[in-house]
Design an enzyme around this catalytic site. Sequence first.
Site, PDB file in Angstrom:
ATOM      1  N   TYR A 184      14.831 110.643  14.344  1.00  0.00           N
ATOM      2  CA  TYR A 184      16.158 110.024  14.466  1.00  0.00           C
ATOM      3  C   TYR A 184      16.828 109.803  13.108  1.00  0.00           C
ATOM      4  O   TYR A 184      16.175 109.392  12.150  1.00  0.00           O
ATOM      5  CB  TYR A 184      16.051 108.664  15.153  1.00  0.00           C
ATOM      6  N   LYS A 210      -7.368  83.206  17.528  1.00  0.00           N
ATOM      7  CA  LYS A 210      -6.009  83.129  18.084  1.00  0.00           C
ATOM      8  C   LYS A 210      -5.386  84.517  18.200  1.00  0.00           C
ATOM      9  O   LYS A 210      -5.860  85.481  17.574  1.00  0.00           O
ATOM     10  CB  LYS A 210      -5.144  82.230  17.199  1.00  0.00           C
TER      11      LYS A 210
HETATM   12  C1  LIG Z   1      -4.606  81.197  11.514  1.00  0.00           C
HETATM   13  C2  LIG Z   1      -5.161  79.935  10.993  1.00  0.00           C
HETATM   14  C3  LIG Z   1      -6.365  79.922  10.270  1.00  0.00           C
HETATM   15  C4  LIG Z   1      -7.050  81.178   9.818  1.00  0.00           C
HETATM   16  O1  LIG Z   1      -6.384  81.666   8.694  1.00  0.00           O
HETATM   17  P1  LIG Z   1      -6.842  83.013   7.953  1.00  0.00           P
HETATM   18  O2  LIG Z   1      -5.989  83.087   6.755  1.00  0.00           O
HETATM   19  O3  LIG Z   1      -6.604  84.104   8.925  1.00  0.00           O
HETATM   20  O4  LIG Z   1      -8.297  82.833   7.652  1.00  0.00           O
HETATM   21  C5  LIG Z   1      -6.886  78.694   9.916  1.00  0.00           C
HETATM   22  N1  LIG Z   1      -6.270  77.543  10.258  1.00  0.00           N
HETATM   23  C6  LIG Z   1      -5.103  77.526  10.920  1.00  0.00           C
HETATM   24  C7  LIG Z   1      -4.459  76.236  11.240  1.00  0.00           C
HETATM   25  C8  LIG Z   1      -4.500  78.722  11.296  1.00  0.00           C
HETATM   26  O5  LIG Z   1      -3.321  78.693  11.931  1.00  0.00           O
END
Ligand SMILES: *Cc1c(COP(=O)(O)O)cnc(C)c1O
Length: 411
Positions: free
Chosen positions: A290, A58
């Site tokens: 800044y 993702k």
């Molecule tokens: C992002 C996600 C994962 C992976 O989690 P990590 O901690 O990055 O291994 C697994 N399941 C779901 C539903 C997620 O949203």
Amino acid sequence: MGDDGPMHDDTPEAARPHPAVPTSAPSTASARIDLAAFTGNIAAIQRHVDAAVMVVLKADAYGHGLQRCRVAARDAGVEWIGVAGVGEANACREAGDTGRLFAWMYGEDEDLTVPVGHDIDLGVHRVEQLHRIVAAAGDSGRTARVHLKIDTGLSRNGAPADKWAELCAEAAAAEASGAVEVVGIWSHLISSDDLSLPWTDRQLDAFDNALAVAAEHGVTPQLRHIANSAAALQVPRAHHDLVRLGIAAYGVDPGEGVAAAAGVELTPVMTLRAQLLNVKTIAAGSVVSYGAAWQADRDTVVGLVPLGYADGVPRHASNIASVRINGRIVPIRGRVCMDQFVVDLGPGATDVPGDEVVLFGAGGPSAEDWARDCGTIGYEIVTRIGTRVPREYPAAAHAGSEESLQQKENR
Ligand SMILES: *Cc1c(COP(=O)(O)O)cnc(C)c1O
């Protein structure tokens, strides 16, 4: 063009497609992605768990590049790929992916005939979603693949316990009609990175109950899955049939010391680096950046790094995070700006414009170091790196893959 003379486009300029804003030359700043480290991390976790591994891609593979990581994972034999949004899964299929894809987020207006037609596995947590999928299965003339989600405590989008039996009963009926196949039952953990908290055990108990209720309704899918990276590393009871592996695949520890305690060695996949663009001596009393948030207490040499918060460098790194240059670790001084920040190279420093600055990655500092400095998690450090930063995939990092990538993406 041709016989009709010059083309005249009546579309207002604002409504016409425009070319993407160009990024800088990769030599100026880039995120180097080591795909061999990526597949090596996946293999290390696979050796550690007695379950299938779903690699989670993702958010553009946590900022590492969805399609390149996808192809590397498939070439390494990964059967399952997970993404959050249905659009991300559609993009994988449309790029030629032929393996198992799982997506769990879609809106109320999403056309589900597309993912169902693409044979994408869908997460389901409400009866109304199941009905939409059944309709999409009818429209596309195929059996939809679904994974029913139970909320075991996270309070995001699983079915609450009091709606679970109804969801299972409806899913069993939809399966009997041939509209869907219930491939999985799944949930997500609250705090598997910190086992001093009580939630993981409670959630695993709730998950077992949900599986029993599902079985009473005739739902006994092949895949039960609840583990993320931290649970894959340190909670064997959570492994079940499949673990959903995200952050650890990218070589970032899901929690302080979690990978080391599990005896799993992770290699960072992303190295964020840039060229030093300017070097100059400033006098004691000079202020930097800044708001004059830093003032030199001695004559010193400062350097300019061409990455800023627009590129995902947290503004919280101002005056606190460090970078590596010519083998030294030097501090960021003053505020991180939109496009650049300043480092204190130290009195008498001999670094020159063009020298390489490593913000984080192989050889350190690490994304975890930045997270600690900025009060966040390593996940956010790598995922937020912006689109203006070109991703580079050095050939040595994934030897011989260039051709197979081309072939796959053109398929
Ligand atoms: C992002 C996600 C994962 C992976 O989690 P990590 O901690 O990055 O291994 C697994 N399941 C779901 C539903 C997620 O949203």
